[in-house]
Scaffold this motif. Structure first.
Motif, PDB file in Angstrom:
ATOM      1  N   ILE A  98      -9.735  -1.637  -0.757  1.00 38.49           N
ATOM      2  CA  ILE A  98      -9.984  -0.710   0.358  1.00 38.49           C
ATOM      3  C   ILE A  98     -10.424   0.649  -0.184  1.00 38.49           C
ATOM      4  CG2 ILE A  98      -8.870   0.462   2.338  1.00 38.49           C
ATOM      5  CD1 ILE A  98      -9.468  -2.609   2.685  1.00 38.49           C
ATOM      6  N   GLY A  99      -9.863   1.027  -1.333  1.00 38.39           N
ATOM      7  CA  GLY A  99     -10.282   2.293  -1.950  1.00 38.39           C
ATOM      8  C   GLY A  99     -11.778   2.313  -2.184  1.00 38.39           C
TER       9      GLY A  99
ATOM     10  N   CYS B  36       0.853  -1.203   0.000  1.00 38.64           N
ATOM     11  CA  CYS B  36       0.000   0.000   0.000  1.00 38.64           C
ATOM     12  C   CYS B  36       0.885   1.247   0.000  1.00 38.64           C
ATOM     13  CB  CYS B  36      -0.901  -0.008   1.232  1.00 38.64           C
ATOM     14  SG  CYS B  36      -1.777   1.538   1.436  1.00 38.64           S
TER      15      CYS B  36
ATOM     16  N   ASP C  13      -6.032   7.889   0.879  1.00 37.93           N
ATOM     17  CA  ASP C  13      -6.104   6.705   0.035  1.00 37.93           C
ATOM     18  C   ASP C  13      -5.961   7.098  -1.435  1.00 37.93           C
ATOM     19  OD1 ASP C  13      -7.056   3.715   0.540  1.00 37.93           O
ATOM     20  OD2 ASP C  13      -7.720   4.365  -1.436  1.00 37.93           O
ATOM     21  N   VAL C  14      -5.301   6.238  -2.198  1.00 41.89           N
ATOM     22  CA  VAL C  14      -5.168   6.543  -3.632  1.00 41.89           C
ATOM     23  C   VAL C  14      -6.042   5.624  -4.505  1.00 41.89           C
ATOM     24  CG1 VAL C  14      -2.927   7.714  -3.605  1.00 41.89           C
ATOM     25  CG2 VAL C  14      -2.999   5.220  -3.703  1.00 41.89           C
TER      26      VAL C  14
ATOM     27  N   PRO D 109      -4.133  -0.515   5.092  1.00 37.18           N
ATOM     28  CA  PRO D 109      -5.505  -0.871   4.692  1.00 37.18           C
ATOM     29  C   PRO D 109      -6.345  -1.354   5.881  1.00 37.18           C
ATOM     30  CG  PRO D 109      -3.917  -1.701   3.097  1.00 37.18           C
ATOM     31  CD  PRO D 109      -3.117  -1.132   4.206  1.00 37.18           C
TER      32      PRO D 109
ATOM     33  N   LYS E  66      -7.142   1.471   8.438  1.00 36.62           N
ATOM     34  CA  LYS E  66      -8.225   2.370   7.998  1.00 36.62           C
ATOM     35  C   LYS E  66      -9.586   1.696   8.171  1.00 36.62           C
ATOM     36  CE  LYS E  66      -6.064   3.329   4.075  1.00 36.62           C
ATOM     37  NZ  LYS E  66      -5.519   3.888   2.842  1.00 36.62           N
TER      38      LYS E  66
ATOM     39  N   CYS F 185      -5.910   2.586  -5.358  1.00 31.82           N
ATOM     40  CA  CYS F 185      -5.072   1.986  -6.409  1.00 31.82           C
ATOM     41  C   CYS F 185      -5.281   0.486  -6.593  1.00 31.82           C
ATOM     42  CB  CYS F 185      -3.609   2.263  -6.098  1.00 31.82           C
ATOM     43  SG  CYS F 185      -3.032   1.391  -4.618  1.00 31.82           S
ATOM     44  N   ASP F 186      -5.995  -0.143  -5.663  1.00 33.85           N
ATOM     45  CA  ASP F 186      -6.258  -1.596  -5.721  1.00 33.85           C
ATOM     46  C   ASP F 186      -5.031  -2.474  -5.524  1.00 33.85           C
ATOM     47  OD1 ASP F 186      -8.942  -1.344  -5.956  1.00 33.85           O
ATOM     48  OD2 ASP F 186      -9.131  -2.236  -7.935  1.00 33.85           O
ATOM     49  N   ALA F 187      -3.912  -1.907  -5.037  1.00 33.08           N
ATOM     50  CA  ALA F 187      -2.752  -2.771  -4.766  1.00 33.08           C
ATOM     51  C   ALA F 187      -3.120  -3.792  -3.697  1.00 33.08           C
ATOM     52  CB  ALA F 187      -1.556  -1.932  -4.330  1.00 33.08           C
ATOM     53  N   CYS F 188      -3.930  -3.374  -2.727  1.00 30.32           N
ATOM     54  CA  CYS F 188      -4.342  -4.293  -1.652  1.00 30.32           C
ATOM     55  C   CYS F 188      -5.140  -5.471  -2.223  1.00 30.32           C
ATOM     56  CB  CYS F 188      -5.161  -3.551  -0.587  1.00 30.32           C
ATOM     57  SG  CYS F 188      -6.408  -2.455  -1.254  1.00 30.32           S
TER      58      CYS F 188
HETATM   59  S1  SF4 Z   1      -6.506   0.997  -2.538  1.00 30.44           S
HETATM   60 FE1  SF4 Z   1      -5.475  -0.341  -1.025  1.00 30.44          FE
HETATM   61  S2  SF4 Z   1      -3.285  -0.292  -1.538  1.00 30.44           S
HETATM   62 FE2  SF4 Z   1      -4.280   1.453  -2.605  1.00 30.44          FE
HETATM   63  S3  SF4 Z   1      -4.041   3.172  -1.170  1.00 30.44           S
HETATM   64 FE3  SF4 Z   1      -6.027   2.226  -0.732  1.00 30.44          FE
HETATM   65  S4  SF4 Z   1      -5.580   0.784   0.912  1.00 30.44           S
HETATM   66 FE4  SF4 Z   1      -3.627   1.297  -0.001  1.00 30.44          FE
END
Ligand code: SF4
Ligand code: SF4
Length: 402
Positions: free
Chosen positions: A121-122, A64, A105-106, A77, A80, A108-111
């Motif tokens: 999480i986004g 993240c 939060d960005v 993640p 939050k 970005c779906d990396a989580c």
């Molecule tokens: S979407 Fe997931 S990885 Fe991306 S900023 Fe939010 S919590 Fe972090």
């Protein structure tokens, strides 16, 4: 499905190793006890998911960009999601710091790449923000941002909303540049229209482009988002287009995934997809460029829209161009810091994330090529010495050079 089972296998493995009594208690608790933690009143936030988050090895926090830049568990993640749960259920006071965290939060779906439950999480935070809007708990600066956007119809105050091409005509192909392209990366729009004209494409543009509404959707201003959807759908209908091409992945995602598809029966493509088609049809002619670039995958393009090969294919068609790959690429890309409206909610954090990504990219090359005006703008602001171009600009250089 197989991917999902693989991600959850550690749970099955752990469960198999416990004795029968513990096993029974764990399964019973998981299936029934959670009900007492879920409030009965209807909310936009998915409380079940907020609760489940962290029933895992919590590995996603290392990918993240927000938790890595903040170096804090509460910005992770799962951190939050815990605070979101307590806020939603009234177990903690809605303090300024707790509410601010809901906007760190960005998106970005990396989580999601790690998550055994497939959580983004986004996306879960958008539900929480919708509830904050309903409760009147949104930070004042974000309310002002929304009001200005409603007034200006672009996220850039006093910004332009048109390519001024005097197009506004009916055509099968509609080009939508997007707020950031028009106001922060005009070169991208100029290169794109030059390429379309060279390829002999009959296209049109909107006489006044309103924002796609993504900032409103992401920040939880759902009613306001709906006004932008209605306006844009009517404006598009008047062009009688059959295909819309977008420079901005965020605009493409918003139109494709968040607008009612029953009212938008057109094909939608990112410019990289459209350019590849032009190359395959032999409409762009030879391209040559003896330069080296590293490609940055915008997270919305490569993860949410699953478009990672097309821009690379386009660049491979430019002879002599050397394309470098960074370790974190394609679906494993890292955000530029401007996703999820972080540039508005926390400018300092957004620029720290951009600087981190530029450092990674610079290990491969001092010239970056990407396919998102927002990423490109963020990188230019993070490091004014680095060369950053859009795929459309590189194509045009290649055409002129051949
Ligand atoms: S979407 Fe997931 S990885 Fe991306 S900023 Fe939010 S919590 Fe972090
Ligand atoms: S988002 Fe998924 S992987 Fe990350 S902490 Fe929550 S449940 Fe675990």
């Amino acid at each position: 499905m197989l991917e999902k089972i693989k991600k959850q296998f550690w749970m099955i493995d752990a469960l198999l190793k416990t004795d029968f009594t513990t096993k029974k208690q764990l399964v019973t608790n998981f299936l029934t006890a959670k009900k007492k933690y879920i409030p009965k009143e209807k909310r936009d936030a998915n409380i079940d998911s907020l609760l489940k988050c962290a029933l895992c090895p919590n590995m996603c926090r290392f990918d993240c960009p927000v938790s890595m830049a903040e170096k804090s568990e509460s910005s992770s993640p799962a951190g939050k999601m815990k605070i979101a749960y307590f806020l939603e259920t009234g177990k903690i006071q809605p303090s300024e710091s707790a509410i601010d965290l809901m906007y760190k939060d960005v998106n970005c779906d990396a989580c999601k790449q790690w998550c055994p439950f497939g959580f983004s999480i986004g996306e879960l935070l958008i539900g929480v923000r919708n509830d904050l809007v309903k409760k009147g708990l949104v930070p004042e600066r974000l309310v002002q941002f929304k009001e200005k956007l409603e007034e200006n119809h672009t996220i850039y105050e006093g910004g332009i909303k048109s390519l001024c091409l005097d197009k506004n005509k009916k055509s099968k192909v509609l080009y939508i540049a997007g707020c950031t392209t028009l106001n922060g990366r005009r070169e991208v729009a100029d290169s794109t229209v030059t390429i379309l004209e060279r390829a002999g494409i009959d296209y049109t543009t909107l006489s006044e482009e309103w924002c796609c509404g993504a900032p409103l959707y992401v920040l939880g201003f759902r009613d306001s988002f709906q006004k932008f959807v209605n306006h844009n759908l009517n404006a598009i209908k008047e062009t009688e287009c059959e295909t819309i091409i977008f420079s901005c992945p965020e605009c493409l995602y918003t139109f494709k995934e968040l607008y009612p598809q029953s009212r938008l029966k057109v094909e939608m493509q990112h410019t990289s997809q459209f350019f590849l088609k032009l190359i395959e049809e032999g409409k762009l002619g030879p391209m040559e460029l003896d330069e080296e670039y590293v490609f940055h995958d915008p997270c919305i393009l490569s993860r949410k829209l699953e478009i990672a090969e097309e821009p690379r294919e386009v660049l491979k068609n430019i002879s002599k161009l050397k394309l470098k790959e960074t370790y974190f690429n394609k679906k494993d890309t890292k955000c530029c810091g401007s996703g999820g409206m972080l540039g508005v909610t926390d400018q300092k954090l957004s620029s720290e994330i951009a600087k981190d990504r530029v450092l990674e990219l610079k290990e491969c090359s001092n010239s970056i090529v990407s396919a998102c005006p927002a990423c490109e703008k963020a990188f230019k602001e993070a490091d004014d010495k680095i060369k950053v171009l859009d795929i459309s600009e590189v194509i045009l250089k290649g055409i002129k050079n051949a």
